[in-house]
Write a protein that holds these residues in place. Structure first.
Motif, mmCIF file in Angstrom:
data_model
loop_
_atom_site.group_PDB
_atom_site.id
_atom_site.type_symbol
_atom_site.label_atom_id
_atom_site.label_comp_id
_atom_site.label_asym_id
_atom_site.label_seq_id
_atom_site.Cartn_x
_atom_site.Cartn_y
_atom_site.Cartn_z
ATOM 1 N N VAL A 10 50.210 34.056 25.602
ATOM 2 C CA VAL A 10 50.752 34.800 26.734
ATOM 3 C C VAL A 10 49.844 34.562 27.933
ATOM 4 O O VAL A 10 48.640 34.817 27.863
ATOM 5 C CB VAL A 10 50.835 36.314 26.442
ATOM 6 N N VAL A 11 50.406 34.049 29.006
ATOM 7 C CA VAL A 11 49.672 33.919 30.264
ATOM 8 C C VAL A 11 50.259 34.950 31.210
ATOM 9 O O VAL A 11 51.450 34.873 31.556
ATOM 10 C CB VAL A 11 49.797 32.511 30.866
ATOM 11 N N GLY A 12 49.460 35.925 31.609
ATOM 12 C CA GLY A 12 50.053 36.978 32.433
ATOM 13 C C GLY A 12 49.086 38.059 32.843
ATOM 14 O O GLY A 12 47.859 37.892 32.807
ATOM 15 N N SER A 13 49.658 39.180 33.217
ATOM 16 C CA SER A 13 48.921 40.276 33.841
ATOM 17 C C SER A 13 48.295 41.207 32.823
ATOM 18 O O SER A 13 48.805 41.396 31.718
ATOM 19 C CB SER A 13 49.864 41.073 34.741
ATOM 20 N N ILE A 62 45.832 34.965 27.954
ATOM 21 C CA ILE A 62 45.127 34.291 29.048
ATOM 22 C C ILE A 62 45.399 35.071 30.320
ATOM 23 O O ILE A 62 46.556 35.299 30.681
ATOM 24 C CB ILE A 62 45.596 32.834 29.194
ATOM 25 N N GLY A 63 44.349 35.490 31.006
ATOM 26 C CA GLY A 63 44.503 36.272 32.219
ATOM 27 C C GLY A 63 43.150 36.605 32.800
ATOM 28 O O GLY A 63 42.145 35.945 32.491
ATOM 29 N N ALA A 64 43.112 37.638 33.635
ATOM 30 C CA ALA A 64 41.867 38.008 34.305
ATOM 31 C C ALA A 64 41.788 39.508 34.488
ATOM 32 O O ALA A 64 42.799 40.181 34.688
ATOM 33 C CB ALA A 64 41.763 37.311 35.666
ATOM 34 N N VAL A 65 40.567 40.028 34.412
ATOM 35 C CA VAL A 65 40.270 41.425 34.722
ATOM 36 C C VAL A 65 39.095 41.452 35.684
ATOM 37 O O VAL A 65 38.412 40.448 35.885
ATOM 38 C CB VAL A 65 39.941 42.239 33.451
ATOM 39 N N GLY A 66 38.875 42.620 36.286
ATOM 40 C CA GLY A 66 37.747 42.774 37.194
ATOM 41 C C GLY A 66 36.508 43.224 36.450
ATOM 42 O O GLY A 66 36.385 43.073 35.229
ATOM 43 N N GLN A 67 35.608 43.825 37.202
ATOM 44 C CA GLN A 67 34.357 44.326 36.622
ATOM 45 C C GLN A 67 34.153 45.777 37.037
ATOM 46 O O GLN A 67 33.055 46.187 37.396
ATOM 47 C CB GLN A 67 33.193 43.436 37.060
ATOM 48 N N ALA A 87 39.955 33.835 26.161
ATOM 49 C CA ALA A 87 40.321 33.083 27.367
ATOM 50 C C ALA A 87 40.486 33.977 28.589
ATOM 51 O O ALA A 87 40.796 33.481 29.675
ATOM 52 C CB ALA A 87 41.608 32.295 27.126
ATOM 53 N N ILE A 88 40.293 35.284 28.451
ATOM 54 C CA ILE A 88 40.401 36.187 29.593
ATOM 55 C C ILE A 88 39.120 36.093 30.413
ATOM 56 O O ILE A 88 38.013 36.230 29.882
ATOM 57 C CB ILE A 88 40.635 37.638 29.131
ATOM 58 N N PRO A 114 48.027 44.321 42.088
ATOM 59 C CA PRO A 114 47.680 43.180 41.228
ATOM 60 C C PRO A 114 46.199 43.033 40.899
ATOM 61 O O PRO A 114 45.848 42.702 39.767
ATOM 62 C CB PRO A 114 48.190 41.974 42.033
ATOM 63 N N GLY A 115 45.318 43.257 41.879
ATOM 64 C CA GLY A 115 43.893 43.102 41.602
ATOM 65 C C GLY A 115 43.572 41.743 41.022
ATOM 66 O O GLY A 115 43.973 40.699 41.552
ATOM 67 N N ALA A 116 42.898 41.730 39.875
ATOM 68 C CA ALA A 116 42.450 40.480 39.254
ATOM 69 C C ALA A 116 43.601 39.584 38.833
ATOM 70 O O ALA A 116 43.410 38.368 38.678
ATOM 71 C CB ALA A 116 41.569 40.797 38.046
ATOM 72 N N ASN A 117 44.787 40.133 38.657
ATOM 73 C CA ASN A 117 45.927 39.298 38.257
ATOM 74 C C ASN A 117 46.252 38.236 39.309
ATOM 75 O O ASN A 117 46.780 37.172 38.977
ATOM 76 C CB ASN A 117 47.151 40.169 37.993
ATOM 77 N N ALA A 118 45.946 38.534 40.566
ATOM 78 C CA ALA A 118 46.163 37.550 41.627
ATOM 79 C C ALA A 118 45.176 36.392 41.543
ATOM 80 O O ALA A 118 45.366 35.353 42.182
ATOM 81 C CB ALA A 118 46.054 38.227 42.996
#
Length: 329
Positions: A10-13, A62-67, A87-88, A114-118
């Motif tokens: 899954v690639v996403g938010s 697969i995605g991104a988060v902040g800190q 992979a995040i 969106p934050g880190a999702n962008a």
């Protein structure tokens, strides 16, 4: 890398959901008192990954988060479900947040920041190129940049499931890789407009191919645009499946609705899980409808998703729209 694709990617938010309960939704300019607020893990991508993993599918996110303070909450459901989160990436901004209002009837409104999702960029996607290429099923949504959806699809060797929610502008070649495209009735009209240049707000613009009120016509029209298959979710009414061989109406069981938040994601995650297990698309949709119905019976998104040990609602009968014959669900 293995020679045969396997598992789900899954690639996403990835979000933290701030869920507010209240008697009814406010009108513009109106202030109401809410009842409760709960912070839960969410994000369409993470929700779908959790739903798939809960049903036994080997799943990678697969995605991104902040800190920031929301990071731990946002990742908690993925960890609990056993999703591979290696992979995040953590980026230098805030974690995505969704503000969810749920009224006494279980209906919700959602505002997403969106934050880190962008920051889920094509470069971030490329860092997991082998993982994506090795997936039996790649799942995507509309809560990350369109360029990153396209980059993910370009790397895929397996089946691609695109849940275009929200509807974002994708190039035609990327969009038509979906098998299936998963949309609700409103998103379906918007995708059709995107592909045909029609006005989704003008019923006359759909006279030759789809009527807003006729979901079967819309799914047929989307299929005519070149999709291999289209699945349209219809909330409490179930789903429609259109492919070269089927136009099936798959009804949902009657259940008590507590909270509809994330039910569509439960559907998509379950659909991907069953496809990765080798089910036909029709059988996968049947299971996904039951999983979505189960999910509306509990507050929140990820906490409401069933596991393999949960009893799903009984399945109603499936109708073939093309023949009018009944088939055993």
């Amino acid at each position: 890398m293995s020679t045969e694709p396997s598992g789900i990617v899954v690639v996403g938010s990835i979000n933290a959901d701030l869920v507010v309960t209240l008697e009814r939704h406010p009108q513009p300019g109106e202030t109401l008192l809410g009842r409760t607020m709960t912070v839960m893990p969410g994000g369409k991508g993470a929700n779908q990954a959790v739903a798939a993993a809960n049903l036994g599918a080997r799943t990678t996110m697969i995605g991104a988060v902040g800190q920031d303070a929301y990071t731990v909450v946002a990742l908690s459901g993925l960890h609990a479900a056993g999703v591979d989160t290696s992979a995040i990436q953590r980026v230098g901004t805030t974690t995505g947040v969704a503000i969810v209002e749920v009224d006494d009837g279980g209906e919700n409104t959602i505002v997403v920041i969106p934050g880190a999702n962008a920051e889920v960029t094509p470069e971030l996607v490329a860092a997991s190129a082998e993982t994506i290429a090795d997936a039996a099923v790649l799942v995507l949504q509309g809560e990350i940049p369109a360029t990153s959806v396209a980059a993910s699809v370009a790397l895929a060797r397996g089946r691609v499931v695109i849940n275009l929610a929200p509807v974002i502008n994708l190039d035609r070649a990327t969009l038509l890789r979906a098998d299936p495209l998963v949309v609700n009735e409103h998103e379906g009209a918007l995708v059709l407009a995107q592909l045909t240049g029609s006005d989704p707000s003008d019923p006359a613009d759909h006279a030759d191919h789809a009527d807003h009120a006729d979901h079967a016509q819309t799914t047929r029209a989307l299929l005519a645009c070149g999709f291999a298959s289209v699945v349209m979710t219809l909330g409490g009414s179930g789903a429609l499946l259109a492919s070269a061989t089927d136009l099936l109406e798959i009804p949902a069981p009657t259940v008590q609705v507590v909270d509809t938040t994330g039910a569509g994601d439960a559907f998509t995650g379950a659909l991907a899980a069953r496809l990765s297990a080798g089910d036909s698309l029709a059988d996968a949709v049947r299971v996904a409808v039951l999983v979505g119905a189960f999910a509306v019976g509990t507050e929140g998104a990820q906490p409401s998703y069933p596991s393999l040990t949960d009893q799903l609602p009984a399945a109603p009968t499936t109708s073939s729209i093309t023949t009018g014959q009944e088939t055993d669900a």
